[in-house]
Each structure stands twice: as C-alpha cells, then as structure tokens.
Design a protein around this motif. Structure first.
Motif, PDB file in Angstrom:
ATOM      1  N   ASN B 123       0.835  -1.197   0.000  1.00  0.00           N
ATOM      2  CA  ASN B 123       0.000   0.000   0.000  1.00  0.00           C
ATOM      3  C   ASN B 123       0.870   1.246   0.000  1.00  0.00           C
ATOM      4  OD1 ASN B 123      -2.550  -1.275   0.218  1.00  0.00           O
ATOM      5  ND2 ASN B 123      -2.067  -1.724   2.334  1.00  0.00           N
ATOM      6  N   SER B 207      -5.376   2.469   1.730  1.00  0.00           N
ATOM      7  CA  SER B 207      -5.205   2.644   3.173  1.00  0.00           C
ATOM      8  C   SER B 207      -4.212   3.742   3.493  1.00  0.00           C
ATOM      9  CB  SER B 207      -4.709   1.376   3.842  1.00  0.00           C
ATOM     10  OG  SER B 207      -5.104   0.275   3.160  1.00  0.00           O
ATOM     11  N   SER B 208      -4.503   4.927   3.061  1.00  0.00           N
ATOM     12  CA  SER B 208      -3.685   6.107   3.331  1.00  0.00           C
ATOM     13  C   SER B 208      -2.327   6.076   2.680  1.00  0.00           C
ATOM     14  CB  SER B 208      -3.462   6.354   4.821  1.00  0.00           C
ATOM     15  OG  SER B 208      -4.567   6.101   5.540  1.00  0.00           O
ATOM     16  N   MET B 211       1.183   6.782   4.344  1.00  0.00           N
ATOM     17  CA  MET B 211       1.063   6.898   5.790  1.00  0.00           C
ATOM     18  C   MET B 211       0.416   5.672   6.398  1.00  0.00           C
ATOM     19  SD  MET B 211       0.352  10.877   6.230  1.00  0.00           S
ATOM     20  CE  MET B 211      -1.320  10.909   5.711  1.00  0.00           C
ATOM     21  N   ALA B 212       0.439   4.545   5.683  1.00  0.00           N
ATOM     22  CA  ALA B 212      -0.274   3.365   6.172  1.00  0.00           C
ATOM     23  C   ALA B 212       0.365   2.806   7.425  1.00  0.00           C
ATOM     24  CB  ALA B 212      -0.315   2.287   5.096  1.00  0.00           C
ATOM     25  N   GLU B 213       1.673   2.943   7.596  1.00  0.00           N
ATOM     26  CA  GLU B 213       2.294   2.390   8.788  1.00  0.00           C
ATOM     27  C   GLU B 213       2.686   3.465   9.783  1.00  0.00           C
ATOM     28  OE1 GLU B 213       3.442  -0.867   9.904  1.00  0.00           O
ATOM     29  OE2 GLU B 213       1.728  -1.322   8.670  1.00  0.00           O
ATOM     30  N   TYR B 214       2.217   4.692   9.556  1.00  0.00           N
ATOM     31  CA  TYR B 214       2.587   5.778  10.455  1.00  0.00           C
ATOM     32  C   TYR B 214       1.609   5.861  11.589  1.00  0.00           C
ATOM     33  CZ  TYR B 214       5.956   7.935   7.334  1.00  0.00           C
ATOM     34  OH  TYR B 214       7.031   8.219   6.562  1.00  0.00           O
TER      35      TYR B 214
END
Lengths: 182, 301, 617
Positions: B123, B207-208, B211-214
């Motif tokens: 993503n 999913s953003s 920034m998906a893992e932020y």
C-alpha cells in the motif's frame, strides 16, 4: 462539553487529547456497520466529537466491534487489535459480542468477545440506533477521565489468558505472541 | 550586529509562523468542509488536539531509515520556508532563489518515500508511486509557469519578483502572465494534494498510501509536514502572482482567500484516477502555460 | 619526459600484469592495484604543470606530440582514480571467473589508452589511442559471452563508423593545413571558410556523438552497458562515454575556438543551437525510457544517455557558467554513475540477479551498499548537499538567465524523470519486503565496499565544498577564452544571487537536529519486524507482499506507445537491407562455369558495341 476548562487541559493534556481525538478504525466487522455511516456523515456528525474513521490500525485508537463476530472475523479482529497503538479502546456494539445475541446457538460465532480481546464498553441492542454510538463515546470520555478505560493494560498483563483462548478458538495462529514471555 | 540579530529572529520566527498558519489552515479546512456538507464540524483547534494525542501514543518503527526518513522530510520542508518571503520576513531569500526552492521541495516526498519504503507494505509503495507520478504531472505546467515568471522579470530571486509586482501590478492581472496565473490556479489542488488530486493518500483505496504504517509521533510529524506543504504552496502562489505583501497580515489574508477557494473545490469534487489526473494536468494548464511562455519570449525578442 | 614515463607505466604495467598473472594470482591482483594507484599519484603530482613534448618518430613523416594542460589534467585525474577504484572492485567481483588475466590486461589497457587520449597533442596519436580504447572495450564488453557478443558487435560497428568519420576529418584537416598538431591547427583555422568549419564540426560531431551517445547515435549503449561485467560498466558509463565529451571540447573550443563556434550560422539554425537541441532531446527521451525498464543495469544505461545530454547541453550552450556546469557534471556523473554500477554489481554478485521485479528488501542485508546507493541517487537527482546539485544548478541558472526557457524546461523536466527511475531502482532493490530466497544473503565483501564508500564521501565533499573542483574547471574555462568566474571555496559568487551551499547545509542540519530532538523526547516507539505490517487483518503473505512489477503502471500505459525506439529499428532496417542487397549480389556467383563464360562474352560484346558506336578509344 468541558473543553473550555483550560486548567483541566494543562494538568492532564494526555487525557484531554485521548478523549477528544478518538480515531475509529473503519473495519466493518459485522452487520452493525450499517449504523456507522449515518453517524459519521451529516446527519449525526461524529466529527464534532473528534471521532473520524481512519483506514489502518496504526492510526487508530478506537475499535468498534459492530455486530456478530464469526470465527473467521475473530482472526482479523485480533490481528487488527494487536496492530493498533496504545492507548486503545474497544467498544462492543450490538448484543452479539456481549452474549451471542441472536446467534447464541450458532457453531460459527463467538459468544463472549471478552475472552479474546479486552472490551471497555458495551452497547446493547439489535441494532442500537446511531445516537447510541455518540452516547457511548461520551461514556468512554468519563471512563478515560476516571482512568477506568484500561483494557489495553489488562491485555498486556493477562496476555497468556487471552492468547490461550484465541488458540482454543482459532487453532494455530500465524503471528508470534505480541508480548513474548521470557 | 543588529542585522545579525534581526536575521536570527527572522530565521526563528519564519518556521514558527508557518507552522501556526499551516495548522490553522488544517483546522479551518475541516470546519469549512463540514459546513459545506451541512454539518457542524470539529472545533478549529482539532488538529492540535490530534497532534497532542499522537505524541502521547506509542508508535511502531520499522527500522532506522523509517525514523530518519520522516525527520529528513520535515527538515526539508522547514528549510524551504526559510527561503520563502512571508510579508517582510525573508531570512535566507538571497541564497539561490526559486531554483533552490524547487529543489528543496524535492526533499519532502523523497524523505517520505524512503521511510515508507522500509515499511515493507505494498500500500505504501503504491501510494508513493502514485505520488511521484502525480508530481511529474503537475511539474510540467509548474515548470513552464515558473520559467515564464523568471523570464518575464529577468531574475530568479523571489524577493525581486515581489518588489517588481509592488511597483507595477499583480502578475495575475498583468498582460502575459495572467495565463500563467490561471494555469497555476488550475494546478493548485494537485500541488496541495487535495481532492480531486488526493489519489496518493486515498484512504479507501490504498489505506492512506505512504502513511499506512505511520502511527503516534510519525503521524504527528507527517501532519506537521502536511501543514508546512500547505503553507509553502500557497505562499509561493501569493508571492509570484498576487504581489506578495508588505507585512505578514495582508499576506495571510491573501493566503486565506486562495485557500478557501481551493477548499470549495475540495469539498465537492470526487477523486481523479491517476491517468485522468495526468491527462488533465498535461492538457489545459500545460497549454495555457506554454502559450504564456511563447508570448513572453516573443515580447522579449 | 614525465608524460612519456606515465604512458610507459600505464601500458607496460598492463602487459606486465598479464605476464605476472600467468605465474600467480595474488601477485597479479596486487600489481594491478599498485599500478592503478601509482598512476593516480603520478597524475596528481603533475597538477599545475603544463607542457608539450614532441617525439620525432618519423611515422609517415609526422611527429607524435604529447601535451598536458589543465583540461587534460582534469580528465586524467578522473580517468586514473576511477580506474583504480574499478580495479579494486574487480578483485572480488572476478574472484571465481575464467580468463581473469585477460580481463585485467584489457581493463588496464583501456585505462592506459584513455590516458593516452587526453595527453595526445596531435590528431594521429589521438586516433591511435582512440582505436586501442575502442577495441579493448569491445573485448571486455563481450567478456561474458552469450548475449554480450551481440551487444559488443553492435558497439564495435558503431564505434568503427565513428572512427572512420574521425579519420575523414583528420585527413581533410591534414590536406588543408598540412599539419596534425592540435595547437598549430588551432592557430590557422581562422582562415578557413565557415562551410569548411561546418563540415569539420559535423564529421567530428558524428564521431564523438557516437561515443558520447547523443540521441540519434545512442542505440549501442543500453545493450553494451548492461551486458558488460559490472566494474567495466562503471568505467564505460563513467569515463569512456566522456572521451566523446573530451573530443567535443577539443574540437569545439581548442581547435575551432569560441568565436568561430558561436558565429556559425544564425538564429535557430546555427550549429550551436542544433547541438543544444540535440542535447535537450537526449535528456528527455532516454530518461523516460529508463522509467520503463525492468533490468537494473539497463535502467542505469538509459540514465547514462540522459545525463550525457546534460553535459552536451552545458558544453554547447556557450557561456562560462554553462561550460563550468557541463564539465562539472561530467565529473559528477563519473562519480555517481560508477557508484551506482558498483552497487548494482555488488547486489548481482551476492544474489546472482539484476531483475528489478524479483529483488527487494536488501537494505537490512547490505547496509553499506544501501547507504551508498542512497547518496548516489541523491547526487543523480541533484539534491542539495551533493555535488550533482551544484553542476545542475549552474546549467539551469545560465539557461534561464540567458533567455532559453524551453531548454531550461527540458533540463528541469529531465530531473523529474530522474527522480522517478531513481526511486524505482532503490525501492525495488533495497526497500520493501525481503523475499525468502534472499534471507541468507551476506554483506558485500570489503573490496567492494571500499570504492563505494570512497565515492560517496567524494560526492558529499564536493557537494558541501564545490570550490575545490570548480577552481580547476574555472581555469579550464579561462584557457578556452571565457571570462573568469568568481569562485570561492563554498561556491560561485555571481551577479544575480549567491549559491551558498554552506547556508543550505547548515539550515538543513539545524532543522533536522531540531526535529530529531522533538522526535526523541516524545514517547518511544515500539520496533516491529517486517512481517508485522498492515495487511487488512491477515498475517502478511510471505514473498507476495512487495509491489515491484510495473512500478509506474499508469504512467507506463500512457507513455509507452510514444517511446518506441524507432532509431534502433531504423538501424536494423539499414542492416537488413544491406544484407538482402548483398545476398542479391551473391547470386551472380552461381558456381556454374558456363554462366561465367556467358558473363565474359556479354561484357566483351558490350565493349565492342560501345567502341563501334561511340569510338571511345
């Protein structure tokens, strides 16, 4: 709303910020999700309470388990809950997570969600109306104020209990334990 | 000695003011969009509340480059602010001008791309690839616009462009440059990353995106960086086409007008796909900017 | 006398290494590195000395001249340092390969020939060294056998066409001016007509354009650079291409001279604006073709063609800032392209593949190579603080200030294409998910890490203090007749704004330190593994969670139909029509003696008929 009390803000900014900025993960776990879009759009505007939906668990701190929990969904719920960041709060929405609800007799649903992930509050109803979500959020604020919304702390302290229940229900889990025991 | 002290105060003041204005714009965005949607909307300080919460949250980290990437990206944005005149506050504007700004604006997406790459999530990678393609899309007309401005005023320093406008008239109503100004206004939503061009951080699709893992402090720094990017893009437009300003307050009012206009577009439009976005950006805005540049070259020779 | 010693060490050292290699491997390795480093030291000691030495060998009645001036010195130091680093890299790259003696011989021979080219003072020795360089490069390109043979064949044919054009130009100069000494030609060329100068420039332009891969002549480069062994790809892209640049500088500025060059033709059809336009097109089209590649070395090869366009644009534009930018960009490109080829070579050495679709996540396994690739990528894009920024900034500034915004647009748009393919390279190789089969990859060996680290340090050093190379380049520009630039240690001070890299550097450092303080003082973050990534509630799928194939899919669908390599197809069409013409002619030789007798009788009767009719003799 007690937002205008500056002294309260300065004494406990963490609590104020946690209360007024609850980002809910937009994970439709069951049938109850039908009540959520009216809440977050113009009719019942949850954004004025600070509640907005976000797409990934890494950005979320509120998890709304809406509706019944089938065994397959439980796997995804546990994974999502473990990927969320602390402090995190879970609200069970509907009667099914409380005691099985309409599907009390089914082979495929979970009857007591409390055994698998810690839940901070329940909303009874089949389905509750959208205003119930907003009332639940305000109740959660009171709990946060009184330091009683500590489900995630309970999860960390009793992790073996939860993990054993999860393995009993789901069989072998592919992910390693979140809090490894030494 | 006095000018040293003045310069240091300006250097400290400039990013602080930019941060305040940027965060205010973020809150204003949510409020105005809510009102357009017939809702009430969050309070104006909601982004501040979000950031305080995020700083108290325990984020996850995927490695050292994950940390350093977001720091680099934010540092890049802060440095660009130092080169941009804001009313009369213009600390480092004499070191390089428009080209340095163009180049330092690269650091922000690059930092985010590096840290996102370590997130090991497709993503994120798709989001970054879309962001880079979209940047390529709006850079074509943006370069033509900036070249038109630089060729018309025969300088690469923004301070001189601002002072030239203060003596004659705003670029956006002067003869060859109004086409460029129109073109810049057409691509402004793409530079800001708001609808219809927010394809790179589409929450529903990828999913953003980057920034998906932020989470936690990473997301807070990313939000701050978004605030800075907002400030930089709109300030550049106001400086180059709306005449800059003699003091920060008028500058801020001009920025507010431009931002509210952009918000009205954001509130009612759906999202373009990447191919549609590129086709749009490379058609009319590029054509307008190109015609403007040809007219300027013809006038010069 | 010292120039002769330099060349004797270079060439003799190559042969000596080959002979030693027949006896012992360690001796050969040590000798190769020692000779390369000795050459670097020798060239460094020659700084500031200018001189010309003539050798009366009576070769066809001509004298061979060796000459050293600032331009030669600058190129020579680049050649020798890059050659030394390549030799160090080859020590472990060629460890278990066959015919390594031959490899080292050719590698040292190529370096020696390039040194000879830049030290040549007359055209005949230039030509001799040029030819030695071309065919030793050909032998090295086809080292790997297999598809490398076809690539090498393509390279040598186009290179020979270029050499023949060079020969034509050289002969015509000899016939006109009766000398081949470069400085003597430079002094008398003012008397030639502009048509003749145009002819000379075109002929030499084709020769050097083929070597420098300017747009219509670039088709040999992608195959050759991707099939050559990795350290030699670094030398090819870094320095061998730039021999074409050296040739351009020689012909345009030393022989023809600045005034004549700029005065050739008028307006948009002048030679210098056509060359600028070719340079600009060479920037754009290969950069976007590079975005679509899936082979790491092919991507870097197309990138080389694009960056060579910047150099040609800088050289052809004709102002002192543009010339400084072009020459500095040549130097920078040698540094960072060699670094990137070394990095890709190290990855290929450990994982045996260079397919961008299947690599990934190697940043944790090869951290030194990753950091160096990051620095190389930043220099390629031109991020401030790296030396690539300074050279590109000079080119942009002069293009904008001299009123050529369309060329500036091409140059700037090329940078954005560069960002796209650089990120694709670093993402698909080093970032993202590490596949199962590469979980046991080890770090790169020390002799591969050393050149990579040295090059990154050089890039950062020349980015923060660009005055060091700019002083030398300024002297080169002065020797061509430009006015002097005001160069300080930290940048160039010119009329419209200061390029002050120290300002930018300290600003970024302070800002980063501030942000890092804020970062450290807030809640500590929890480190997670690569598998603990968001996957919509499922555990991350192993080996399938990496987005590499068609990384820029929407852009690819839009621009691929426009980027078909029609020039390559045109060359192949010429080759196949020549082949069919030849096979048509072959049919005359039918092998049947009766046919041959008939040919003789027909031809004799034709002659008799012509004599009877028109009484020719």
């Amino acid at each position: 709303m007690d937002r205008n009390q500056i002294t309260k803000w300065l004494k406990a900014p963490a609590k104020m910020a946690n209360k007024y900025s609850l980002h809910a993960i937009y994970f439709c776990t069951g049938c109850g999700i039908i009540e959520v879009p009216p809440v977050i759009t113009a009719r019942w505007d949850a954004e004025r309470f600070g509640v907005i939906p976000v797409a990934t668990p890494r950005q979320a701190n509120l998890f709304l388990i809406t509706g019944y929990v089938s065994v397959k969904t439980l796997r995804a719920i546990i994974r999502t809950y473990e990927q969320m960041l602390e402090p995190k709060y879970v609200i069970g929405f509907g009667s099914c997570p409380i005691n099985g609800g309409m599907y009390w007799d089914s082979y495929n649903t979970i009857k007591h969600l409390d055994k698998y992930i810690p839940v901070d509050g329940w909303i009874a109803g089949c389905m509750p109306r959208p205003e119930a979500i907003i009332v639940a959020v305000t109740h959660l604020w009171t709990l946060i104020d009184k330091d009683m919304a500590n489900g995630y702390v309970k999860y960390r302290e009793n992790y073996e209990y939860y993990r054993r229940n999860q393995e009993l229900a789901l069989g072998k889990l592919e992910w390693p334990p979140l809090y490894p025991t030494e | 000695m006095e000018s040293m002290v003045a310069k240091i105060t300006q250097i400290i003041l400039s990013p602080v003011l930019a941060l305040i204005v940027g965060v205010f714009f973020l809150g204003l965005a949510r409020k105005i969009m809510a009102r357009i949607h017939w809702r009430y909307g969050p309070p104006l300080i909601q982004p501040v509340i979000d950031m305080i919460k995020l700083f108290y949250q325990k984020g996850v980290s995927h490695g050292r480059i994950f940390d350093l990437g977001i720091i680099l990206s934010l540092a890049g944005s802060i440095v660009v602010v130092l080169f941009l005149p804001f009313g009369r506050i213009a600390p480092l504007s004499n070191s390089g001008g428009l080209l340095v700004i163009l180049y330092m604006m690269l650091l922000a997406p690059l930092g985010m791309a590096l840290s996102g790459g370590q997130g090991a999530n497709p993503n994120i990678s798709i989001g970054i690839s879309r962001k880079l393609i979209l940047s390529l899309g709006y850079e074509a007309p943006l370069l033509l616009i900036l070249l038109a401005v630089m060729t018309h005023y025969k300088t690469i320093s923004i301070v001189e462009v601002v002072s030239a406008q203060q003596s004659t008239s705003w670029s956006i109503i002067s003869f060859p440059l109004f086409l460029s100004g129109l073109s810049y206004f057409l691509i402004l939503p793409a530079i800001l990353g708001i609808r219809p061009f927010d394809v790179s951080s589409a929450p529903q699709e990828i999913s953003s995106g980057p920034m998906a893992e932020y989470g936690g402090k990473y997301l807070a720094l990313a939000t701050i960086e978004h605030a800075f990017v907002l400030f930089i893009s709109i300030a550049l437009f106001v400086n180059l086409f709306l005449g800059g300003a003699a003091n920060p307050f008028i500058f801020f009012v001009k920025m507010l007008v431009v931002f509210v206009l952009g918000l009205c577009v954001n509130a009612v439009f759906p999202r373009f796909r990447i191919e549609q976005a590129i086709k749009y950006l490379w058609k009319w805005p590029t054509l307008l900017a190109f015609v403007s540049l040809i007219i300027i070259m013809a006038i010069r020779s | 006398m010292s120039l002769e010693i330099l060349l004797i060490i270079a060439f003799g050292g190559a042969l000596f290494t080959y002979l030693v290699g027949k006896v012992s491997y360690k001796g050969r390795d040590f000798l190769a590195v020692a000779i390369s480093l000795a050459l670097v030291a020798f060239v460094a000691c020659l700084y500031g000395k200018a001189g010309e030495e003539t050798f009366y060998y009576g070769f066809l009645g001509l004298n061979l001249v060796l000459r050293l001036n600032m331009l030669s010195w600058f190129f020579a130091i680049a050649i020798s340092s890059l050659g030394a680093l390549c030799t160090i890299f080859s020590l472990s790259y060629m460890k278990a390969r066959e015919r390594t003696d031959f490899y080292f011989l050719m590698m040292l021979l190529v370096n020696a020939a390039m040194l000879g080219i830049v030290l040549a003072g007359d055209l005949i020795s230039f030509y001799i060294f040029w030819e030695i360089m071309s065919w030793s490069a050909f032998l090295l390109i086809s080292y790997n056998r297999g598809p490398a043979l076809a690539a090498g064949m393509k390279y040598i044919i186009m290179s020979i066409i270029g050499s023949v054009c060079f020969l034509v130009g050289m002969l015509s100069l000899y016939v006109s001016f009766d000398t081949l000494n470069i400085s003597q030609i430079a002094s008398v060329i003012g008397s030639a007509s502009s048509g003749y100068i145009l002819f000379i420039l075109t002929v030499f332009g084709i020769a050097f354009g083929i070597k420098n891969a300017v747009l219509p002549f670039h088709t040999w480069l992608p195959d050759a650079h991707s099939e050559a062994p990795a350290p030699f790809s670094a030398v090819l892209s870094g320095i061998l291409i730039k021999m074409g640049t050296y040739g351009f500088l020689l012909v345009l500025y030393v022989i023809v001279g600045l005034k004549l060059f700029l005065g050739l033709g008028s307006g948009i059809f002048s030679f210098h604006s056509v060359l600028c336009l070719l340079g600009a097109v060479t920037i754009i089209i290969p950069t976007f073709i590079a975005v679509l590649q899936t082979d790491a070395k092919r991507l870097l090869a197309w990138s080389t063609i694009g960056q060579a366009g910047y150099i040609i644009l800088g050289i052809a534009f004709g102002t002192n800032l543009a010339l400084a930018g072009g020459i500095f960009h040549f130097f920078n490109h040698a540094l960072f392209k060699a670094l990137l080829f070394f990095a890709v070579g190290a990855v290929e050495f450990r994982t045996q593949t260079r397919d961008l679709d299947s690599l990934g996540g190697l940043a944790k396994k090869m951290p030194v190579v990753f950091i160096a690739t990051l620095v190389g990528i930043c220099a390629l894009i031109g991020v401030p603080l790296t030396s690539g920024f300074v050279s590109k900034w000079l080119i942009y500034k002069t293009l904008i200030l001299e009123g050529s915004p369309f060329l500036a647009f091409f140059a700037l748009a090329g940078t954005w294409g560069t960002i796209l393919y650089s990120y694709k390279l670093i993402h698909n190789v080093f970032l993202g998910q590490l596949p199962e089969k590469y979980k046991t990859v080890e770090k790169a060996p020390f002799s591969m890490q050393l050149p990579v680290v040295v090059l990154s340090v050089a890039i950062l050093l020349f980015g923060i203090l660009p005055g060091i190379p700019l002083k030398v380049i300024d002297l080169v520009g002065v020797s061509f007749g430009f006015e002097i630039l005001n160069v300080t240690l930290r940048g160039i001070v010119s009329e419209t704004g200061t390029l002050n890299t120290i300002n930018i550097f300290s600003a970024v450092l302070v800002a980063a330190a501030l942000v890092w303080l804020v970062f450290r003082s807030t809640t500590k973050s929890v480190p997670v593994t690569q598998e603990d990534s968001y996957a919509a509630g499922a555990h991350t799928p192993v080996d399938k969670y990496h987005y590499t194939v068609e990384f820029y899919n929407p852009l690819q669908k839009m621009i691929e139909p426009f980027l078909r390599d029609v020039i390559d197809e045109f060359y192949y069409w010429i080759a196949s029509s020549v082949r069919s013409l030849a096979s048509g002619v072959r049919r005359i030789y039918s092998g049947d003696v009766g046919n041959y007798v008939m040919y003789i009788i027909l031809f004799l009767s034709l002659l008799i008929f012509v004599q009877m009719k028109w009484k020719v003799w």
